[in-house]
Design an enzyme around this catalytic site. Structure first.
Site, PDB file in Angstrom:
ATOM      1  N   ASP A   1      -9.536 -10.758   6.935  1.00  0.00           N
ATOM      2  CA  ASP A   1     -10.965 -10.824   6.603  1.00  0.00           C
ATOM      3  C   ASP A   1     -11.402 -12.269   6.384  1.00  0.00           C
ATOM      4  OD1 ASP A   1     -11.028  -8.055   6.693  1.00  0.00           O
ATOM      5  OD2 ASP A   1     -12.394  -7.914   4.978  1.00  0.00           O
TER       6      ASP A   1
ATOM      7  N   TYR B   1       0.847  -1.195   0.000  1.00  0.00           N
ATOM      8  CA  TYR B   1       0.000   0.000   0.000  1.00  0.00           C
ATOM      9  C   TYR B   1       0.883   1.246   0.000  1.00  0.00           C
ATOM     10  CZ  TYR B   1      -3.887  -3.179   1.092  1.00  0.00           C
ATOM     11  OH  TYR B   1      -4.817  -4.186   1.051  1.00  0.00           O
TER      12      TYR B   1
ATOM     13  N   LYS C   1       5.405 -15.109  -0.388  1.00  0.00           N
ATOM     14  CA  LYS C   1       5.119 -15.493  -1.773  1.00  0.00           C
ATOM     15  C   LYS C   1       6.412 -15.351  -2.552  1.00  0.00           C
ATOM     16  CE  LYS C   1       2.486 -16.933  -5.042  1.00  0.00           C
ATOM     17  NZ  LYS C   1       2.122 -18.368  -5.070  1.00  0.00           N
TER      18      LYS C   1
END
Ligand SMILES: NC(=O)c1ccc[n+]([C@@H]2O[C@H](COP(=O)([O-])OP(=O)(O)OC[C@H]3O[C@@H](n4cnc5c(N)ncnc54)[C@H](O)[C@@H]3O)[C@@H](O)[C@H]2O)c1
Length: 353
Positions: A247, A136, A186
């Site tokens: 989430d 972000y 990742k």
């Protein structure tokens, strides 16, 4: 009597409803533990943006800097683009106050069915999300807008300081909890930032010999979180991976309305911010039926952060007791009670044996 100055930003939609509920429980816990809360109630929101052209006033951050903590409901309204509410309020607060830890505990409470057939109260984990850098970032841009050759570039930013401090926080938390940490990575596909992240995990693990750790690629980790959520204790993740994972894990716990979060500056130099994970839920706003548990649990995280672990534990135990009793509960959990009724029940259950 200890007094705390709290900036309270109810925000939009159900944000105002669940913040009122959180204050009911906070005040009741405060009375039991000799803590007084002085609230500076701020109308910063999308509604304010529509009225005055900004989510908060120009001196908003200075005003918050003087408070002990920030209690936030949720912001977001159909007439204001979501990136405006995020970048006009939440991200400036998180970054200015170096709230580099986003703490998201997840539990399946006794009496609350998980959408997963086999997930029960043994599910008790915390996602530690890096909150100030990573994916972000504002670095990047668009080129050749509207042309066939149009392109967009966005850089992810991982600094040694930023990654090290979130890892140290997560390893210390794992040492206080179940002694296990999982790192989300990742590094097979993202070949610069993620191998750097992995290297620092190995480095910081050496400084936390009491904690067993492993790492999982984010795609496999998502699958394992659904197939066997009870195996996890602390999961540490970058900003984007942590956002998605928390989430997902909150949904495993039964309702997004029950998930809390803390945006922490662990140094205590700046105020930390506590907010439920859910948004302003325009679909149910104004009806008084929002589940207040995420906001009340966030208030418990605030109590803990302000140095009142016993009061925090009591609030969590009261939430647990009300949920286990089966009623009152809000419609998202299959009940018919309102937000205020659930908050009053939690406040009433404080300190019950
Ligand atoms: N931190 C924040 O302030 C924050 C976080 C997420 C979304 N938002 C904003 O909220 C707005 C709505 O976003 P969304 O619909 O994607 O997410 P949302 O979390 O607001 O709602 C998703 C679904 O979950 C339900 N839900 C959420 N909280 C609940 C609660 N406490 N009790 C019962 N049901 C609940 C809603 O009714 C809705 O069906 C958008 O403007 C978004 O930008 C804000």
């Amino acid at each position: 009597m200890i007094a705390h100055d709290i900036a309270c930003i109810p925000g939009d939609g159900i944000g105002t409803e669940v913040t009122a509920a959180a204050r009911t429980v906070l005040d009741a816990a405060g009375r039991r533990h000799g803590i007084a809360f002085r609230y500076d109630e701020l109308d910063w929101s999308c509604a304010r943006h529509e009225r005055e052209g900004a989510m908060m006033p120009a001196d908003g951050l200075e005003r918050l800097a003087r408070r002990d903590a920030i209690l936030l409901g949720a912001v977001g309204a159909p007439g204001v683009a979501d990136h405006v509410s995020l970048w006009g309020l939440l991200i400036p607060i998180r970054r200015t106050f170096r709230q580099y830890v986003n703490l998201r505990p997840i539990r399946v409470f006794p009496g609350v069915p998980s959408p997963l057939r086999d997930a029960g109260p043994e599910v008790d984990l915390v996602v530690v999300r890096e909150n100030t850098e990573g994916e972000y970032s504002e670095i990047g841009g668009r080129f050749n807008r509207g042309e066939p050759g149009e392109l967009a570039v966005q850089e992810a930013v991982f600094t040694r300081t930023g990654v090290t401090r979130i890892l140290d926080y997560a390893f210390a938390l794992a040492a206080r909890r179940g002694g296990h940490l999982t790192s989300a990575t990742k590094s097979n596909g993202i070949v610069h930032t993620m191998p750097f992240w992995d290297e620092l995990v190995r480095e910081r693990a050496a400084a936390a010999p009491g904690v067993a750790w492993d790492q999982e690629h984010i795609d496999a980790l998502c699958a394992k979180l659904v197939l066997d959520p009870a195996r996890f204790d602390v999961i540490v993740a970058s900003n984007l991976f942590g956002d998605i994972l928390s989430d997902l894990a909150a949904a495993v716990a039964g309702s997004i309305g029950m998930a809390p979060s803390g945006n922490l500056d662990p140094t205590g130099e700046h105020p930390s911010m506590f907010e439920p994970v859910h948004g302003s839920a325009p679909d149910i706003a104004g009806r008084g039926i929002a589940n207040p548990v995420g906001a009340v649990w966030s208030a418990a995280l605030m109590l803990d952060h302000l140095g009142h672990p016993e009061a925090a534990a009591e609030v969590l135990a009261a939430i647990e007791r009300v949920l286990a009793a089966g009623a009152p509960r809000t419609p998202d959990l299959g009940g018919s009670a309102g937000t205020a009724e659930v908050a009053a029940a939690i406040a009433g259950a404080l300190g019950e044996a």
